[in-house]
Design a protein around this motif. Structure first.
Motif, PDB file in Angstrom:
ATOM      1  N   TYR A 440       0.833  -1.195   0.000  1.00  0.00           N
ATOM      2  CA  TYR A 440       0.000   0.000   0.000  1.00  0.00           C
ATOM      3  C   TYR A 440       0.875   1.255   0.000  1.00  0.00           C
ATOM      4  N   LYS A 441       0.276   2.338  -0.506  1.00  0.00           N
ATOM      5  CA  LYS A 441       0.992   3.611  -0.624  1.00  0.00           C
ATOM      6  C   LYS A 441       0.062   4.761  -0.276  1.00  0.00           C
ATOM      7  N   SER A 442       0.680   5.872   0.098  1.00  0.00           N
ATOM      8  CA  SER A 442      -0.052   7.114   0.315  1.00  0.00           C
ATOM      9  C   SER A 442       0.862   8.270  -0.060  1.00  0.00           C
ATOM     10  N   ASP A 443       0.402   9.100  -0.995  1.00  0.00           N
ATOM     11  CA  ASP A 443       1.130  10.307  -1.380  1.00  0.00           C
ATOM     12  C   ASP A 443       0.358  11.501  -0.846  1.00  0.00           C
ATOM     13  N   ASP A 444       1.021  12.304  -0.001  1.00  0.00           N
ATOM     14  CA  ASP A 444       0.343  13.369   0.734  1.00  0.00           C
ATOM     15  C   ASP A 444       0.922  14.743   0.423  1.00  0.00           C
ATOM     16  N   GLU A 445       0.033  15.736   0.389  1.00  0.00           N
ATOM     17  CA  GLU A 445       0.438  17.142   0.327  1.00  0.00           C
ATOM     18  C   GLU A 445      -0.526  17.930   1.208  1.00  0.00           C
ATOM     19  N   TRP A 446       0.012  18.502   2.305  1.00  0.00           N
ATOM     20  CA  TRP A 446      -0.815  19.132   3.326  1.00  0.00           C
ATOM     21  C   TRP A 446      -0.617  20.644   3.357  1.00  0.00           C
ATOM     22  N   TYR A 447      -1.734  21.337   3.691  1.00  0.00           N
ATOM     23  CA  TYR A 447      -1.686  22.769   4.003  1.00  0.00           C
ATOM     24  C   TYR A 447      -2.687  23.005   5.134  1.00  0.00           C
ATOM     25  N   LEU A 448      -2.182  23.004   6.362  1.00  0.00           N
ATOM     26  CA  LEU A 448      -3.029  23.200   7.533  1.00  0.00           C
ATOM     27  C   LEU A 448      -2.853  24.627   8.056  1.00  0.00           C
ATOM     28  N   GLY A 449      -3.710  24.984   8.999  1.00  0.00           N
ATOM     29  CA  GLY A 449      -3.680  26.342   9.525  1.00  0.00           C
ATOM     30  C   GLY A 449      -4.619  27.216   8.720  1.00  0.00           C
ATOM     31  N   ASN A 450      -4.057  28.229   8.028  1.00  0.00           N
ATOM     32  CA  ASN A 450      -4.835  29.079   7.124  1.00  0.00           C
ATOM     33  C   ASN A 450      -6.090  29.605   7.816  1.00  0.00           C
ATOM     34  N   SER A 451      -5.883  30.171   9.011  1.00  0.00           N
ATOM     35  CA  SER A 451      -7.000  30.643   9.825  1.00  0.00           C
ATOM     36  C   SER A 451      -7.748  31.787   9.143  1.00  0.00           C
ATOM     37  N   HIS A 452      -9.078  31.752   9.261  1.00  0.00           N
ATOM     38  CA  HIS A 452      -9.942  32.809   8.740  1.00  0.00           C
ATOM     39  C   HIS A 452     -10.781  33.372   9.888  1.00  0.00           C
ATOM     40  N   LEU A 453     -10.968  34.688   9.881  1.00  0.00           N
ATOM     41  CA  LEU A 453     -11.800  35.362  10.871  1.00  0.00           C
ATOM     42  C   LEU A 453     -13.181  35.576  10.277  1.00  0.00           C
ATOM     43  N   MET A 454     -14.213  35.206  11.041  1.00  0.00           N
ATOM     44  CA  MET A 454     -15.582  35.266  10.506  1.00  0.00           C
ATOM     45  C   MET A 454     -16.575  35.490  11.634  1.00  0.00           C
ATOM     46  N   THR A 455     -17.776  35.850  11.246  1.00  0.00           N
ATOM     47  CA  THR A 455     -18.844  36.023  12.219  1.00  0.00           C
ATOM     48  C   THR A 455     -19.294  34.667  12.755  1.00  0.00           C
ATOM     49  N   ALA A 456     -19.680  34.637  14.014  1.00  0.00           N
ATOM     50  CA  ALA A 456     -20.198  33.405  14.628  1.00  0.00           C
ATOM     51  C   ALA A 456     -21.681  33.295  14.335  1.00  0.00           C
ATOM     52  N   THR A 457     -21.991  33.186  13.050  1.00  0.00           N
ATOM     53  CA  THR A 457     -23.371  33.127  12.583  1.00  0.00           C
ATOM     54  C   THR A 457     -23.490  32.014  11.554  1.00  0.00           C
ATOM     55  N   PRO A 458     -24.701  31.483  11.356  1.00  0.00           N
ATOM     56  CA  PRO A 458     -24.874  30.518  10.258  1.00  0.00           C
ATOM     57  C   PRO A 458     -24.471  31.151   8.937  1.00  0.00           C
ATOM     58  N   ASN A 459     -23.782  30.371   8.092  1.00  0.00           N
ATOM     59  CA  ASN A 459     -23.292  30.878   6.805  1.00  0.00           C
ATOM     60  C   ASN A 459     -22.520  32.177   7.026  1.00  0.00           C
ATOM     61  N   ALA A 460     -21.386  32.013   7.704  1.00  0.00           N
ATOM     62  CA  ALA A 460     -20.628  33.145   8.250  1.00  0.00           C
ATOM     63  C   ALA A 460     -20.134  34.106   7.171  1.00  0.00           C
ATOM     64  N   ARG A 461     -19.878  35.345   7.612  1.00  0.00           N
ATOM     65  CA  ARG A 461     -19.280  36.381   6.784  1.00  0.00           C
ATOM     66  C   ARG A 461     -17.829  36.579   7.208  1.00  0.00           C
ATOM     67  N   LEU A 462     -16.952  36.827   6.236  1.00  0.00           N
ATOM     68  CA  LEU A 462     -15.536  37.041   6.511  1.00  0.00           C
ATOM     69  C   LEU A 462     -15.283  38.467   6.970  1.00  0.00           C
ATOM     70  N   ILE A 463     -14.213  38.633   7.751  1.00  0.00           N
ATOM     71  CA  ILE A 463     -13.915  39.922   8.393  1.00  0.00           C
ATOM     72  C   ILE A 463     -12.469  40.314   8.147  1.00  0.00           C
ATOM     73  N   ASP A 464     -12.245  41.602   7.845  1.00  0.00           N
ATOM     74  CA  ASP A 464     -10.902  42.181   7.722  1.00  0.00           C
ATOM     75  C   ASP A 464     -10.591  43.038   8.942  1.00  0.00           C
ATOM     76  N   VAL A 465      -9.330  43.026   9.347  1.00  0.00           N
ATOM     77  CA  VAL A 465      -8.897  43.827  10.494  1.00  0.00           C
ATOM     78  C   VAL A 465      -7.604  44.551  10.135  1.00  0.00           C
ATOM     79  N   GLY A 466      -7.588  45.863  10.323  1.00  0.00           N
ATOM     80  CA  GLY A 466      -6.382  46.661  10.122  1.00  0.00           C
ATOM     81  C   GLY A 466      -6.160  47.572  11.307  1.00  0.00           C
ATOM     82  N   LEU A 467      -4.896  47.802  11.692  1.00  0.00           N
ATOM     83  CA  LEU A 467      -4.561  48.643  12.840  1.00  0.00           C
ATOM     84  C   LEU A 467      -4.040  49.993  12.375  1.00  0.00           C
ATOM     85  N   THR A 468      -4.049  50.962  13.286  1.00  0.00           N
ATOM     86  CA  THR A 468      -3.669  52.327  12.930  1.00  0.00           C
ATOM     87  C   THR A 468      -2.193  52.471  12.589  1.00  0.00           C
ATOM     88  N   ASN A 469      -1.368  51.533  12.987  1.00  0.00           N
ATOM     89  CA  ASN A 469       0.063  51.603  12.646  1.00  0.00           C
ATOM     90  C   ASN A 469       0.377  50.931  11.319  1.00  0.00           C
TER      91      ASN A 469
END
Length: 814
Positions: A440-469
């Motif tokens: 048996y064999k397994s060929d893998d390519e992973w990309y984990l993490g990639n966190s997204h910020l979103m509303t805690a609502t059904p069918n969430a909306r994405l959110i952008d955040v920028g700071l004054t600096n």
């Protein structure tokens, strides 16, 4: 819980005392008047899983624990997925709330925290893939249910340590229909909750003298119980068999091709109180039908490396595009029973899915934390927090969550073959020998993490955040980098030899024993990892520490050998009742992921860090079946040592531990038929399993396994002239559990009610209507597996069971 526990245990105790007392008195009495074909079929039912002979043994004559379900029993259970079939099996708890794939399955007393390392899925006695579990793969994910299945047999422990893959836990064997002299031709159309549209077809029969064949499959499309704004399941499957009858045997070839996309569901926001004992709905979020996934999140981009971006689609989920080919040969040759089973599997089982991270918090709290990290001299409210789609400021009191959008590409191939020969060397004494090979064999390519910020609502909306600096915390919703991106190529092979001996001492007493010696060899080539800023801009902090595979690959390899043993005996009280005892020792080898997690050849070779797990099991049971009642009851004891655990956290870190466990309990499958056409069934188990060997958790209950679970299923058939109406239902109780090894994160008990009706109109038509979780019970199968410690009071992420779902189908035989 106390009342439910007392009800189940007192019922089992009363059944044992009554049935054992009646067994001898029943003797060889003729079946009672009113015995129907279904009861007769149960009494005469032959199972082939775990038996030395390929032709099988009557279920009631086996000296081990095995659960069976016919095609009708499978349909009446209304399983939501292949893993959900295991709710029919005592001693097994399946968390099937992820959808069609990616289930977590726990087996009586076996210590496991996720996936299903102790469940092997077979098709016609061949493992679909010889390794039961890998990261982002478990056996039920490679199998889809349809009308080509004749029955399923689920063997727990017993002689499974000797045959096939040598699984010491549970072996789930699906048996395909084969054509026979009576043709079967059906079309079934199904609709239901989530805009379900499904069509099944099956054709089977005689092709020519000595030749038989079948072909069938399904296509479905549905939005699912949890509406993600895109199809949850989309695709289908085709299966075909051809059988040639031989002198004293037969040969069957089969092929099954599946191409389906299946959305994968993880946690949703909930409110926890009373130290996790009370779980309630998060404001504005229906935990039974809601999901964070949405069209806004569906298509996402992975920032993989400088100048390298990858586009992914959440609708692909944990789908499957694969095929399995197999050939089974059985024949009696010169006094020898010869059997050979071989198959080849080739497919892509990728994971493109959302995995929830930290618990919900307010947008203001998120902005304050961002300023503390990247703009510490400014006020906590300095900066902007806006919606990605349509702009506009996010209310500071809006609850937000972080979830990773992950991509794991996994190409699996395997070949397995098992050869057995058996012969009655002298009257009553049968010897079986054979060998098993898997590559048996397994060929893998992973990309984990990639966190997204979103509303805690059904069918969430994405959110952008920028700071004054000038710091960009989140852009297009992305607020964290890919934090783990290995590439790897794995291959392995196993070779096992086994011998078994069965001795019929008298008409009433039969004993058997078996021994297996197996060697596994694994090799891997795993990429190195580096971190970097993909856009060379320190102010875009969301990608400043992106994990990237390097061009340097590390070779790893390891060989392991182990022995397994089983011995048991059965004593016939009457023709249709018996008692049995069974003992076995088994093992599981390390898997590909243990090699990757080891990180170096020295650690991989360290048997103290990554041992070969071993398990010892003992069973004693009672079986009986007649027109009035049937009972399959067994007590068990398990002792497990040397299993390594890995828990993947939200930040990409992996926690390691090595533990063992010890457990005991009783499993039961009871049915009472007090009057014609009425059956009352009760199945389940009570068990107590605790960790051992690891002083930090020794004495704690094994995670995610309820002490008590049971299903009470009445059914009543009403004859209506040439027609029939069958009414059925199931009340299910799942006891409380701990989500973690430390026993700090509590999962409360829950109960569900399912109802169904089957109206048979003559010989041609069937109408079936079924409803699951009719009362919309809120039950959890999983806490927040990305975090450690106690389940917090207040907002949390956890994975509940599905809400009410209704299906209706129309079947026509032609």
């Amino acid at each position: 819980m106390k009342q439910s526990k007392q009800f189940a245990l007192s019922t089992v105790a009363l059944a044992v005392l009554t049935l054992v007392g009646q067994a001898q008195a029943a003797g060889q009495a003729a079946p009672q008047e009113g015995t129907n074909a279904t009861v007769t079929q149960e009494i005469q039912q032959v199972v082939v899983t775990g038996t030395a002979s390929a032709s099988g043994t009557r279920k009631i004559d086996t000296a081990f624990s095995i659960t069976t379900a016919t095609e009708e029993q499978l349909k009446s259970a209304s399983p939501s997925s292949t893993a959900d079939v295991l709710k029919l099996v005592p001693g097994v708890y399946a968390e099937a709330t992820g959808g069609q794939s990616g289930a977590n399955v726990e087996v009586r007393g076996f210590p496991s925290g996720s996936d299903s390392p102790f469940v092997s899925v077979q098709l016609n006695g061949n493992p679909v893939y010889p390794v039961p579990v890998l990261s982002f793969f478990e056996g039920t994910s490679a199998f889809r249910l349809d009308d080509t299945i004749e029955r399923v047999e689920v063997l727990r422990g017993g002689p499974s340590t000797i045959y096939s893959v040598g699984q010491p836990g549970a072996t789930m064997n699906f048996i395909l229909k084969k054509g026979d002299d009576v043709p079967e031709r059906t079309i079934r159309l199904t609709t239901g909750t989530g805009n379900l549209r499904r069509g099944d077809v099956f054709l089977g029969g005689k092709l020519a003298e000595g030749w038989y064949g079948t072909i069938g499959g399904f296509y479905r499309k549905t939005d699912g119980v949890r509406d993600a704004q895109f199809p949850a399941d989309d695709g289908g499957q085709l299966t075909a068999t051809i059988t040639r009858k031989l002198d004293g045997g037969e040969i069957t070839a089969y092929v099954r091709a599946t191409d389906e996309k299946n959305a994968f569901y993880t946690g949703v926001p909930l409110i926890s109180s009373n130290e996790g004992r009370t779980i309630t709905e998060f404001p504005g979020f229906d935990p039974l039908t809601g999901t964070l996934m949405s069209n806004e999140l569906r298509h996402f981009t992975l920032d993989a490396a400088p100048g390298k971006t990858l586009e992914r689609d959440l609708a692909d989920g944990r789908g499957m595009k694969a095929a399995v080919w197999g050939v089974n040969y059985e024949q009696k040759v010169a006094g020898w029973d010869v059997s050979n089973k071989a198959n080849y599997f080739d497919g892509d089982l990728n994971t493109i899915a959302m995995f929830t991270g930290n618990n919900p918090l307010t947008a203001a709290a998120y902005l304050a934390a961002a300023n503390a990290s990247y703009n510490p001299t400014a006020a906590a409210t300095s900066g902007s927090i806006t919606y990605v789609n349509g702009g506009g400021a996010v209310d500071p009191n809006q609850q937000v969550v972080q979830a990773g959008l992950w991509s794991v590409e996994k190409k699996l191939t395997s070949f397995t073959d098992e050869l057995r020969v058996s012969r009655e060397v002298f009257p009553g004494h049968t010897l079986t020998a054979g060998g098993y090979y898997a590559n048996y064999k397994s060929d893998d390519e992973w990309y984990l993490g990639n966190s997204h910020l979103m509303t805690a609502t059904p069918n969430a909306r994405l959110i952008d955040v920028g700071l004054t600096n000038g710091t960009v915390v989140s852009r297009n919703g992305v607020d964290g980098p890919v934090n783990y991106a290995p590439q790897a190529r794995y291959k392995g092979h196993n070779l096992a030899l086994f011998i078994a001996d069965e001795w019929k001492i008298s008409d009433a007493l039969r004993v058997d024993a078996g021994f297996r010696r197996e060697k596994q060899s694994l090799k891997a080539s795993i990429s190195g990892l580096a971190t970097g800023d993909t856009d060379n801009n320190p102010l875009t902090v969301y990608n400043n520490s992106t994990s990237m595979a390097t061009s340097s690959f590390s070779p790893l390899e390891r060989d392991d050998s182990a022995s397994s043993f089983t011995a048991g005996g059965i004593y016939k009280l009457t023709r249709d009742s018996s008692v049995f005892v069974r003992a076995n020792t088994g093992h599981t080898f390390i898997y590909f992921d243990d090699m990757r997690n080891a990180g170096s050849q020295a650690v991989l070779n360290d048997r103290n860090r990554i041992p070969t797990p071993k398990v010892t099991q003992y069973e004693a049971g009672f079986k009986t079946a007649n027109s009035l009642y049937s009972a399959y009851i067994n007590a068990f004891f398990t002792d497990f040592s040397g299993i390594s655990f890995q828990q993947l956290l939200a930040n990409g870190n992996v926690l390691y531990s090595v533990s063992g466990s010890r457990g005991h309990g009783v499993e039961f499958e009871l049915a009472l038929r007090p009057i014609k056409n009425l059956q009352l069934s009760l199945s389940g188990d009570y068990q107590k399993s605790e960790y051992k060997d690891n002083p930090t958790i020794a004495g704690n209950e094994v995670q995610r396994q309820p002490n008590l679970q049971f299903r009470f299923s009445p059914s009543y058939r009403i004859p209506l002239g040439d027609n029939n109406l069958k009414l059925y239902g199931t009340y299910t109780y799942i006891g409380d559990r701990w989500a973690d090894q430390e026993n700090r994160s509590y999962l409360p008990s829950y109960k569900t009610l399912d109802l169904g009706a089957l109206f048979s109109i003559g010989d041609k038509w069937e109408v079936r209507v079924s409803a699951t979780n009719l009362t919309d019970e809120l039950g959890l199968t999983e806490g927040n597996s990305r975090l450690t410690g106690a389940q917090a009071s207040g907002p949390i992420n956890a994975r509940p069971i599905f809400g009410r779902a209704v299906e209706a189908s129309l079947l026509y035989r032609f």
